[in-house]
Every structure is written in C-alpha cells, then in structure tokens.
Design an enzyme around this catalytic site. Structure first.
Site, PDB file in Angstrom:
ATOM      1  N   ARG A 165       0.825  -1.199   0.000  1.00  0.00           N
ATOM      2  CA  ARG A 165       0.000   0.000   0.000  1.00  0.00           C
ATOM      3  C   ARG A 165       0.871   1.265   0.000  1.00  0.00           C
ATOM      4  O   ARG A 165       2.042   1.230   0.339  1.00  0.00           O
ATOM      5  CB  ARG A 165      -0.916   0.020   1.229  1.00  0.00           C
ATOM      6  CG  ARG A 165      -2.024  -1.020   1.216  1.00  0.00           C
ATOM      7  CD  ARG A 165      -2.872  -0.931   2.470  1.00  0.00           C
ATOM      8  NE  ARG A 165      -2.077  -1.081   3.682  1.00  0.00           N
ATOM      9  CZ  ARG A 165      -1.720  -0.084   4.476  1.00  0.00           C
ATOM     10  NH1 ARG A 165      -2.086   1.164   4.201  1.00  0.00           N
ATOM     11  NH2 ARG A 165      -0.996  -0.306   5.561  1.00  0.00           N
ATOM     12  N   LYS A 167      -8.116  -2.793   1.211  1.00  0.00           N
ATOM     13  CA  LYS A 167      -8.037  -1.972   2.415  1.00  0.00           C
ATOM     14  C   LYS A 167      -8.813  -0.662   2.261  1.00  0.00           C
ATOM     15  O   LYS A 167      -9.204  -0.059   3.264  1.00  0.00           O
ATOM     16  CB  LYS A 167      -6.573  -1.693   2.776  1.00  0.00           C
ATOM     17  CG  LYS A 167      -5.841  -2.930   3.292  1.00  0.00           C
ATOM     18  CD  LYS A 167      -6.540  -3.584   4.487  1.00  0.00           C
ATOM     19  CE  LYS A 167      -5.733  -4.730   5.065  1.00  0.00           C
ATOM     20  NZ  LYS A 167      -6.484  -5.468   6.116  1.00  0.00           N
ATOM     21  N   HIS A 225     -10.073  -5.486  12.823  1.00  0.00           N
ATOM     22  CA  HIS A 225      -8.969  -6.068  12.065  1.00  0.00           C
ATOM     23  C   HIS A 225      -8.526  -7.319  12.814  1.00  0.00           C
ATOM     24  O   HIS A 225      -7.649  -7.282  13.658  1.00  0.00           O
ATOM     25  CB  HIS A 225      -7.823  -5.050  11.956  1.00  0.00           C
ATOM     26  CG  HIS A 225      -6.742  -5.468  11.020  1.00  0.00           C
ATOM     27  ND1 HIS A 225      -5.419  -5.146  11.221  1.00  0.00           N
ATOM     28  CD2 HIS A 225      -6.786  -6.160   9.862  1.00  0.00           C
ATOM     29  CE1 HIS A 225      -4.695  -5.625  10.233  1.00  0.00           C
ATOM     30  NE2 HIS A 225      -5.502  -6.253   9.399  1.00  0.00           N
ATOM     31  N   SER A 237       1.099  -7.816  12.024  1.00  0.00           N
ATOM     32  CA  SER A 237       1.860  -8.728  11.169  1.00  0.00           C
ATOM     33  C   SER A 237       2.962  -9.427  11.971  1.00  0.00           C
ATOM     34  O   SER A 237       3.679  -8.801  12.750  1.00  0.00           O
ATOM     35  CB  SER A 237       2.481  -7.943  10.016  1.00  0.00           C
ATOM     36  OG  SER A 237       3.224  -8.791   9.179  1.00  0.00           O
ATOM     37  N   LYS A 267      -1.603 -14.339  13.654  1.00  0.00           N
ATOM     38  CA  LYS A 267      -3.061 -14.198  13.540  1.00  0.00           C
ATOM     39  C   LYS A 267      -3.660 -15.207  12.553  1.00  0.00           C
ATOM     40  O   LYS A 267      -4.644 -15.881  12.867  1.00  0.00           O
ATOM     41  CB  LYS A 267      -3.381 -12.764  13.108  1.00  0.00           C
ATOM     42  CG  LYS A 267      -4.845 -12.444  12.877  1.00  0.00           C
ATOM     43  CD  LYS A 267      -5.074 -10.942  12.847  1.00  0.00           C
ATOM     44  CE  LYS A 267      -4.287 -10.233  11.777  1.00  0.00           C
ATOM     45  NZ  LYS A 267      -4.931 -10.277  10.435  1.00  0.00           N
ATOM     46  N   THR A 268      -3.063 -15.314  11.368  1.00  0.00           N
ATOM     47  CA  THR A 268      -3.586 -16.228  10.354  1.00  0.00           C
ATOM     48  C   THR A 268      -3.306 -17.678  10.734  1.00  0.00           C
ATOM     49  O   THR A 268      -4.183 -18.538  10.654  1.00  0.00           O
ATOM     50  CB  THR A 268      -2.966 -15.915   8.980  1.00  0.00           C
ATOM     51  OG1 THR A 268      -3.318 -14.575   8.610  1.00  0.00           O
ATOM     52  CG2 THR A 268      -3.480 -16.869   7.914  1.00  0.00           C
ATOM     53  N   ASP A 270      -9.081 -11.941   8.307  1.00  0.00           N
ATOM     54  CA  ASP A 270      -8.513 -10.590   8.402  1.00  0.00           C
ATOM     55  C   ASP A 270      -9.470  -9.476   8.823  1.00  0.00           C
ATOM     56  O   ASP A 270      -9.084  -8.613   9.592  1.00  0.00           O
ATOM     57  CB  ASP A 270      -7.887 -10.220   7.055  1.00  0.00           C
ATOM     58  CG  ASP A 270      -6.964  -9.015   7.131  1.00  0.00           C
ATOM     59  OD1 ASP A 270      -6.178  -8.921   8.094  1.00  0.00           O
ATOM     60  OD2 ASP A 270      -7.017  -8.159   6.233  1.00  0.00           O
ATOM     61  N   ARG A 328       2.135 -12.344  -2.226  1.00  0.00           N
ATOM     62  CA  ARG A 328       0.788 -12.627  -1.702  1.00  0.00           C
ATOM     63  C   ARG A 328       0.012 -13.534  -2.649  1.00  0.00           C
ATOM     64  O   ARG A 328       0.335 -13.681  -3.818  1.00  0.00           O
ATOM     65  CB  ARG A 328       0.007 -11.323  -1.553  1.00  0.00           C
ATOM     66  CG  ARG A 328       0.599 -10.363  -0.527  1.00  0.00           C
ATOM     67  CD  ARG A 328      -0.396 -10.058   0.531  1.00  0.00           C
ATOM     68  NE  ARG A 328       0.118  -9.232   1.606  1.00  0.00           N
ATOM     69  CZ  ARG A 328      -0.401  -9.237   2.818  1.00  0.00           C
ATOM     70  NH1 ARG A 328      -1.414 -10.029   3.083  1.00  0.00           N
ATOM     71  NH2 ARG A 328       0.096  -8.464   3.762  1.00  0.00           N
TER      72      ARG A 328
END
Length: 530
Positions: free
Chosen positions: A57, A199, A218, A236, A240-241, A255, A319
C-alpha cells in the site's frame, strides 16, 4: 443477471465505454489475463501477476475529502489526511478521463456477510486481473441479487493514470487514493497494488459501521463445533492467520470482521495471504488453496511455472488471493454468534510478557488501544534490535475514526455478551531477541487450546509484577510450566526486571496520547504502573 450498458456508466462520469465486462466468470477473466498478457500461469494453472513498482500500500497518498458532515467524525492526522473538494474534482476528472473510451471491467459485490450490515459496492477498472482480485476478495452476489443490485458505494481504479499536478496541489506524489464519503465514491490512481482496493473498502467499513453502533475489527475469527466463536487480533508476524487456522475449528475469516446484534461476520469472501517462504508442510491450507481461481502477486517462477516461494527479489510482500471456499475447513455462512473468547496476539521481542494472561475488561480496553507488538532485526532496514510497535486497535492504518470510538464499542460488547479476553505472547522467552528463543508453536497452541476448551479457567493464577497481569501457573500441553511466568526462564533475573520496567515505560509513554486527547474514559490505570 442484468447487463450494464455504456450509458449506464455516464452517471459516474465515464463516457463512451467500448465494452463492459460485467461480473465476468473466472474462466472469462483467465482468458483475458492471457490474451492481454496481464498474467502468466504456474505449473498448476494459477494466475500470477506483477503489480509494478508498488508491491504494498501507499499510505502517504491516502486522503479524505474535507467536507461536512464527515469531517466532524474523521480523526485527522498522518493516517487520515485532508484534501479539498476542488482538488478531489481535479483528480476525479483524471480518473474518469482515463477510464472513458476503454474496455472496462465492472464488478458488483458485497462487503459484509451479515445481510443487515453489508454494503453493496460497484468496482470499475480497466484491468482483468483486478476484477479477478475483487471477485476473490469480496462476496459475489447471486444472479438474483444482481438483478436488483444498487450500489451504496463506487470504487474507481484508474491505476494507469497518474496525477500531473500533485506538486502544485501540495500532495505527496502522483499516486492518489481519495475517499469522498458524501458522494459515496473512492478513486485510485497511479498504483496497481491489489491490496489498495481491499483496504480501501475496509477503511470505509471502519467508518460506516461504528457510526451505526456496530464494531468493525482487524482480526481473524473461527468457530468450534459448539458454535463458540473466537477472535484473534494481532499485527503482522504475531500469528493471527496461523493460529486461527485450526483443523478442529471452522475458519470464519482471516482478516476483517464486523460484530453486530446477530454476532460476528466476515467482511470478505476470500483470503489474502502472505506466501513468502510458504511451505506445504507448515501451512498446508494456504499451499493447497493456490490453484486455478487463486491469484498470486509478485512471486518468482521458472519457465515451467514452478514458483520459488523463498525468492524475495521482487518483494518480501508476496501474496495470494483466493475465495474462501479454497479453504476446506471454512464456515460457509462466513459468520457466527457472539464471541466467547477474544485473543490479543503480541510478538514481544523483549521476552517480558507471559505466553498467556487473562485480562479484566479494563485491561482489555488498555491492550486493545495499545495494539502492541515488536519488530525485530531483519523485518525492516536499519532495525538491529527489538523496536516496540503500537498500532491502535491492532489496525490504526485503517481507522478513520478516533481509536477510542472503537474501544468504547468493544467494551460495551464485552460487557453485554460476557466475553473472556486474553493476551497471548507469541514472541520470545528466556531473554530478549538475540538471547532467548521464540516461543514454541506447541506451547502457544497449548495456551490457545486452554482458552478454547475452558481449562484455563480451572488453573491457579499468579500476578506479573508491574503489569498486574493474571498468569496461570500450569496448563495442559505446555512442555514446562515454568515458561508461563517469564522471569523463570531468564538466567539473569535482574536483567529481566530491568527489561520489564523498560517495556512498561514504553506502554505508558504510548498511552499518554489517549490521556491527553480529552478521552471520555481513561484506562491508563489498567496498564503497567511504575
């Protein structure tokens, strides 16, 4: 399914569209990706795209039009920069000039799996792979829903356009991402990165929903066989994932989620996973999701189409996007009831925080607003020792409103639904980064399992000094219970106490911004005390 005509786009300022590809199928998009040389394909026929010079981004190029009434709600600053209506109009013309007279892709999709909270979004782009990305990441309507589809918001992606007047407009660069809340439009120019689309809509959901009394988050979410929902917040690198992907629990989403009167729901219809150093044995769900329909970004492959996931020559932010049904163990409704447990994940590289601690409601507010983790050497250029990172609500870059707005909603929902909240440290033990070692995934899983099966509530607890955190003395599955109280794992106890106080000081210093901003509540006493 209704078909859009060129004249239908004139209401959006786009003239003389040569052809409109409306909600194209994956096969149609793949054919265009090939014929227009937008993508190459792997040895298993998964599309691969390079997003150009932007592989992430561009946060310094994000703006909101400064106008009533939205300007009264927006938390202006480095994250949410203002731009005048006049400059927006100039950029809108650059955008529509670029899209006029072209073959276009229009995708109508929903964000939000809850029918009472979802928003209808119309996306307009001239790039086939971006339409592919949108169909992966958002919720594609049924043919019946498309018949009466009326967009709440329109996103224009004119990535081939750049802003020639940015210097005289006093903007950051020739790239722009601008939100016009009153007109329900967003425009993107100069960047091809797909995550900017994802996003951008997340940012708008973070504006709309809280003003309706609904919490936007988030976080990842999963649900057990007894319909017990768990939320995982974390920046990050905190897991989390990985930790929300559980063979015994169905994935709601990885997410972005909302929490309304019915419960928790995914904003998205797919996943957007990092694939750097992807290994089929350690992350089989993501590895197996990379198949036709998925879209890889900025990976390196040989002539035969075999991907080298360890190759970082284009970017470390490689990604893949894919529809959520590429994950075998997912919740088909992408929603669940009210959470039973909430887990805040921190990768504490100072080796100070316990692997798990139970929070009071006030502590939950404090650690939610703090959004703490630590960066370590190798994650960013110039970092040679751990650096504390604080991101409000674990997603400050995407919050248009004041962080306390979201925290207040979270507190109300924790009270109303009697939710348990925990802080889990997936970082270092036995010393800081460079001295100690990373917490074992086995021990972290044991802590998570203790939370999910409720056995942690039967444990005896002791208090961590300075932070006043409640730490279990023993948990089933932890290899050595001594690891649960960090000081036990340090050889130099005095060094631990010093590091504890130093990290406490960082928390206190960061939290001053909430005490100084005239907040309606003060949770500083729930944090560490020196």
């Amino acid at each position: 399914m209704s078909k859009l005509q060129a004249k239908d786009l004139e209401q959006y300022g786009i003239k003389d569209a040569v052809k409109i590809n409306y909600n194209s199928s994956y096969d149609e998009l793949a054919a265009d990706e090939k014929s227009k040389n937008e993508c190459t394909f792997t040895d298993n026929n998964t599309a691969m795209v390079d997003t150009g010079i932007f592989t992430g981004r561009s946060p310094k190029d994000k703006y909101f039009v400064e106008q009533e009434p939205s300007c009264e709600h927006i938390n202006w600053g480095k994250v949410n920069q203002p731009v005048s209506k006049e400059i927006y109009e100039e950029l809108f013309k650059v955008t529509t000039d670029q899209l006029s007279g072209k073959e276009l892709y229009v995708v109508d999709a929903f964000t939000g799996a809850s029918k009472s909270s979802r928003k209808a979004i119309r996306f307009i782009t001239e790039i086939a792979w971006q339409a592919h990305f949108i169909e992966n990441m958002f919720i594609v309507p049924t043919n019946e829903e498309l018949e009466n589809f009326e967009p709440d918001f329109v996103l224009y992606n004119a990535c081939k356009a750049t802003n020639p007047s940015y210097e005289e407009q006093n903007l950051n660069s020739d790239v722009y991402v601008v939100f016009n809340i009153e007109e329900n439009r967003a425009i993107i120019g100069g960047t091809w990165y797909g995550g900017e689309i994802k996003k951008g809509i997340f940012t708008m959901m973070n504006y709309w929903l809280p003003l309706e009394g609904k919490l936007s988050m988030h976080c990842s979410a999963n649900v057990g066989k007894d319909n017990d929902v768990c939320l995982f917040f974390g920046l990050s690198g905190t897991g989390k994932t990985t930790l929300s992907t559980d063979p015994n629990r169905a994935l709601i989403g990885d997410d972005e989620h909302g929490w309304d009167d019915e419960g928790v729901f995914n904003f998205e219809g797919g996943c957007y996973a990092k694939v750097i150093d992807l290994d089929k044995d350690s992350e089989p769900e993501i590895y197996n999701a990379i198949k036709p329909g998925a879209l890889l970004e900025n990976v390196v492959a040989d002539e035969a189409g075999h991907v080298d996931y360890s190759d970082k020559s284009k970017t470390e932010n490689t990604r893949v996007s894919y529809p959520i049904d590429h994950i075998e163990n997912h919740e088909p409704t992408m929603s669940g009831g009210h959470p039973k447990n909430i887990i805040f994940l921190s990768a504490d590289a100072f080796g100070v925080l316990p692997p798990v601690s139970k929070l009071t409601k006030e502590q939950a507010m404090y650690y939610f607003l703090s959004g703490y983790t630590a960066k370590v050497a190798g994650t960013e250029r110039g970092i040679t020792e751990p650096v504390a990172t604080f991101s409000a609500c674990f997603g400050e870059a995407f919050l248009p409103l004041r962080p306390t707005f979201y925290a207040k909603l979270l507190g109300e929902k924790i009270d109303k639904h009697d939710v348990n909240v925990y802080l889990v440290n997936t970082g270092w033990t036995g010393g800081p980064y460079g001295v100690g070692k990373r917490m074992s995934i086995k021990d972290t899983r044991a802590c998570i399992n203790g939370i999910l099966n409720g056995s942690i509530n039967d444990a005896d607890f002791e208090t961590l000094e300075v932070f006043d955190l409640q730490v279990p003395t023993a948990l089933e599955g932890v290899a050595d219970n001594a690891v649960l109280m960090p000081k036990n794992t340090w050889k130099d106890k005095e060094a631990y106490s010093q590091s504890l106080k130093e990290l406490a000081g960082m928390f206190i210093e960061n939290f001053k911004r909430y005490n100084e901003s005239g907040s309606e509540f003060d949770y500083s006493l729930a944090g560490p005390q020196l």
